[in-house]
Scaffold this active site. Structure first.
Site, short mmCIF file in Angstrom:
data_model
loop_
_atom_site.label_atom_id
_atom_site.label_comp_id
_atom_site.label_asym_id
_atom_site.label_seq_id
_atom_site.Cartn_x
_atom_site.Cartn_y
_atom_site.Cartn_z
CB ILE A 244 -1.02 0.09 1.18
CG1 ILE A 244 -0.35 -0.13 2.52
CG2 ILE A 244 -2.22 -0.78 0.98
CD1 ILE A 244 -1.25 0.33 3.68
CG HIS B 222 6.97 -9.09 3.96
ND1 HIS B 222 6.94 -9.05 5.33
CD2 HIS B 222 7.53 -7.92 3.56
CE1 HIS B 222 7.44 -7.90 5.75
NE2 HIS B 222 7.81 -7.20 4.69
#
Ligand code: 5GP
Length: 146
Positions: A33, A101
């Protein structure tokens, strides 16, 4: 110690939204984001692990397989000059969300990266970028089958 209420754990449980580009039994990939460049995607193993050291071998393999697969689609969709693929372990290394991640970050020779986790992108733009990557994945997988 894994925090089951970190942001990515909540996205994995469907409690928070994301702009998903890929999912299978072991991994998920969605738009960052606060992208450092257009097309910045995060790939997560679903296994609850804060750092790469905590991951099972199976989850590590699944994560790198998905990272390669999605990175190919990002390359096809955004045509960058290069691509950074990175993964941070611990606050000292720059990790801000404690669920493992991999960052897929398109790089352009004539453009500087935006800061790490610093400039939110609009949901409309993220949605459009995710759609481009999903379409590229569809095309690449179609080519692989034919
Ligand atoms: P790290 O610093 O842990 O390597 O990367 C975490 C990344 O997650 C940052 O690039 C940051 O922009 C991104 N991020 C933080 N919060 C959210 C969120 O709620 N949703 C998504 N999709 N990305 C997030």
């Amino acid at each position: 110690m894994y925090d089951p209420n970190n942001i990515f754990a909540r996205i994995l449980r469907g409690e928070l939204p994301c702009h998903k580009v890929y999912e299978d039994a072991d991994t998920i990939a969605f738009m960052d984001i606060m992208p450092q460049s257009d097309g910045h995607v995060l790939v997560l193993p679903k296994e609850p692990a804060a750092e790469i050291f905590d991951l099972s071998e199976r989850a590590a393999q699944a994560a790198i397989r998905t990272t390669q697969r999605v990175a190919r689609a990002v390359r096809s969709a955004f045509q960058p000059d290069g691509m950074s693929i990175g993964q941070f372990n611990g606050a000292a290394a720059g990790q801000t969300v404690p669920h493992v991640h991999f960052h897929i970050v398109p790089r352009h020779a004539d453009r500087a990266l935006r800061g790490h986790a610093s400039e939110p992108q609009s949901p409309e733009v993220l949605k459009a970028h995710a759609a481009r990557i999903v379409e590229a994945l569809r095309q690449l997988e179609g080519e692989a089958r034919s």
